[in-house]
Scaffold this active site. Structure first.
Site, PDB file in Angstrom:
ATOM      1  N   LYS A  43       0.832  -1.203   0.000  1.00 26.78           N
ATOM      2  CA  LYS A  43       0.000   0.000   0.000  1.00 26.78           C
ATOM      3  C   LYS A  43       0.875   1.266   0.000  1.00 26.78           C
ATOM      4  CE  LYS A  43      -3.817  -2.405   2.337  1.00 26.78           C
ATOM      5  NZ  LYS A  43      -4.611  -2.538   3.576  1.00 26.78           N
TER       6      LYS A  43
ATOM      7  N   TYR B  47     -12.419  -2.172  -3.088  1.00 20.35           N
ATOM      8  CA  TYR B  47     -12.940  -2.220  -1.721  1.00 20.35           C
ATOM      9  C   TYR B  47     -14.468  -2.195  -1.686  1.00 20.35           C
ATOM     10  CZ  TYR B  47      -8.353  -1.864   0.544  1.00 20.35           C
ATOM     11  OH  TYR B  47      -7.084  -2.117   1.000  1.00 20.35           O
TER      12      TYR B  47
ATOM     13  N   ASN C 160      -1.787  -0.196   7.332  1.00 17.97           N
ATOM     14  CA  ASN C 160      -1.272  -1.539   7.630  1.00 17.97           C
ATOM     15  C   ASN C 160      -0.435  -2.118   6.497  1.00 17.97           C
ATOM     16  OD1 ASN C 160      -3.294  -2.305   5.880  1.00 17.97           O
ATOM     17  ND2 ASN C 160      -4.558  -3.326   7.426  1.00 17.97           N
TER      18      ASN C 160
ATOM     19  N   HIS D  51      -1.707  -5.469   1.391  1.00 14.36           N
ATOM     20  CA  HIS D  51      -2.980  -6.150   1.154  1.00 14.36           C
ATOM     21  C   HIS D  51      -2.712  -7.540   0.607  1.00 14.36           C
ATOM     22  CE1 HIS D  51      -6.958  -7.144  -0.420  1.00 14.36           C
ATOM     23  NE2 HIS D  51      -6.328  -7.519  -1.521  1.00 14.36           N
TER      24      HIS D  51
ATOM     25  N   GLU E 154      -9.549  -9.941  -7.809  1.00 16.73           N
ATOM     26  CA  GLU E 154      -8.577  -8.857  -7.674  1.00 16.73           C
ATOM     27  C   GLU E 154      -7.476  -8.940  -8.731  1.00 16.73           C
ATOM     28  OE1 GLU E 154      -7.540  -9.263  -3.535  1.00 16.73           O
ATOM     29  OE2 GLU E 154      -9.490  -8.497  -2.876  1.00 16.73           O
TER      30      GLU E 154
HETATM   31  P1  ABT Z   1      -6.930  -5.426   3.195  1.00 16.28           P
HETATM   32  O1  ABT Z   1      -5.753  -6.245   2.827  1.00 16.28           O
HETATM   33  O2  ABT Z   1      -6.663  -3.951   3.055  1.00 16.28           O
HETATM   34  O3  ABT Z   1      -8.177  -5.865   2.507  1.00 16.28           O
HETATM   35  O4  ABT Z   1      -7.089  -5.685   4.739  1.00 16.28           O
HETATM   36  P2  ABT Z   1      -7.722  -6.970   5.420  1.00 16.28           P
HETATM   37  O5  ABT Z   1      -8.260  -7.913   4.413  1.00 16.28           O
HETATM   38  O6  ABT Z   1      -6.734  -7.509   6.386  1.00 16.28           O
HETATM   39  O7  ABT Z   1      -8.889  -6.326   6.239  1.00 16.28           O
HETATM   40  P3  ABT Z   1     -10.274  -5.761   5.731  1.00 16.28           P
HETATM   41  B1  ABT Z   1     -11.403  -6.143   6.760  1.00 16.28           B
HETATM   42  O8  ABT Z   1     -10.551  -6.216   4.339  1.00 16.28           O
HETATM   43  O9  ABT Z   1     -10.046  -4.216   5.771  1.00 16.28           O
HETATM   44  C1  ABT Z   1      -9.924  -3.457   4.596  1.00 16.28           C
HETATM   45  C2  ABT Z   1      -9.287  -2.140   4.936  1.00 16.28           C
HETATM   46  O10 ABT Z   1     -10.139  -1.400   5.774  1.00 16.28           O
HETATM   47  C3  ABT Z   1      -9.406  -0.909   6.874  1.00 16.28           C
HETATM   48  N1  ABT Z   1     -10.248  -0.987   8.042  1.00 16.28           N
HETATM   49  C4  ABT Z   1     -10.896  -2.144   8.319  1.00 16.28           C
HETATM   50  C5  ABT Z   1     -10.384   0.128   8.841  1.00 16.28           C
HETATM   51  O11 ABT Z   1      -9.777   1.171   8.559  1.00 16.28           O
HETATM   52  N2  ABT Z   1     -11.166   0.033   9.939  1.00 16.28           N
HETATM   53  C6  ABT Z   1     -11.825  -1.114  10.275  1.00 16.28           C
HETATM   54  O12 ABT Z   1     -12.533  -1.152  11.273  1.00 16.28           O
HETATM   55  C7  ABT Z   1     -11.670  -2.267   9.423  1.00 16.28           C
HETATM   56  C8  ABT Z   1     -12.381  -3.563   9.726  1.00 16.28           C
HETATM   57  C9  ABT Z   1      -8.191  -1.758   7.022  1.00 16.28           C
HETATM   58  C10 ABT Z   1      -7.947  -2.265   5.651  1.00 16.28           C
HETATM   59  N3  ABT Z   1      -6.954  -1.477   5.045  1.00 16.28           N
HETATM   60  N4  ABT Z   1      -6.424  -0.592   4.687  1.00 16.28           N
HETATM   61  N5  ABT Z   1      -5.775   0.211   4.195  1.00 16.28           N
HETATM   62 MG    MG Z   2      -9.507  -7.450   2.805  1.00 15.92          MG
END
Ligand code: ABT
Ligand code: MG
Length: 149
Positions: free
Chosen positions: A10, A50, A113, A116, A127
């Protein structure tokens, strides 16, 4: 089973100089790099990627973040690579990600984080098709394959 998955460094990971470190982990693990490119994600592509989070309160921030700078998009291939790469990446919230995982070692907050990875075989297929054309993927065998499998 041989699978392909979509992995993306990212914008925060790119800015922090972590592309090489992340590629290296997947390479050393024994997975095969099938495609890679540095790219800027458009708002349209971000909203599509997303799409499952469209109704969530953090959707706007998520789209802003993922389009805030270049990302490094990759396709990796290997046995059980979808599930295994999720383990290598670690929990979505870096506070819960185990040390040794990519997020556990390099990230602090859920909003940044750094990486992805597709969460299922179906997501991976969706994807990969979203980010790569067929002619951008290469099919080949790594010389060390017989030492991995
Ligand atoms: P991705 O790899 O980004 O899809 O992350 P992951 O699959 O581990 O987690 P998910 B649940 O798909 O989250 C997508 C992005 O949304 C952000 N997020 C998620 C928040 O900011 N707050 C939240 O409460 C949650 C559940 C984190 C992920 N990434 N970014 N950037
Ligand atoms: Mg995800």
């Amino acid at each position: 089973m041989m699978e392909k998955t979509f992995i993306m460094v990212k914008p925060d990971g790119v800015q922090r100089g972590l592309i090489g470190e992340i590629v290296s982990r997947f390479e050393k693990k024994g997975f095969v790099l099938a495609g890679a490119k540095l790219m800027q994600i458009s708002t349209e592509l971000a909203e599509e990627h997303y799409g499952e989070h469209k109704e969530r309160p953090f959707f706007g921030e998520l789209v802003d973040f993922i389009t805030s700078g270049p990302v490094f998009a990759m396709v990796w291939e290997g046995e059980d690579v979808v599930k295994t790469s999720r383990h290598m990446i670690g929990a979505t919230n870096p506070q819960e990600a185990n040390p040794g995982s990519i997020r556990g070692d390099y990230a602090v907050t859920v909003g940044k984080n750094i990486i992805h990875g597709s969460d299922s075989l179906e997501s991976a297929e969706r994807e990969i098709n979203l980010f790569f054309n067929g002619n951008e993927l290469v099919d080949y065998t790594r010389q060390d394959k017989t030492w991995i499998y």
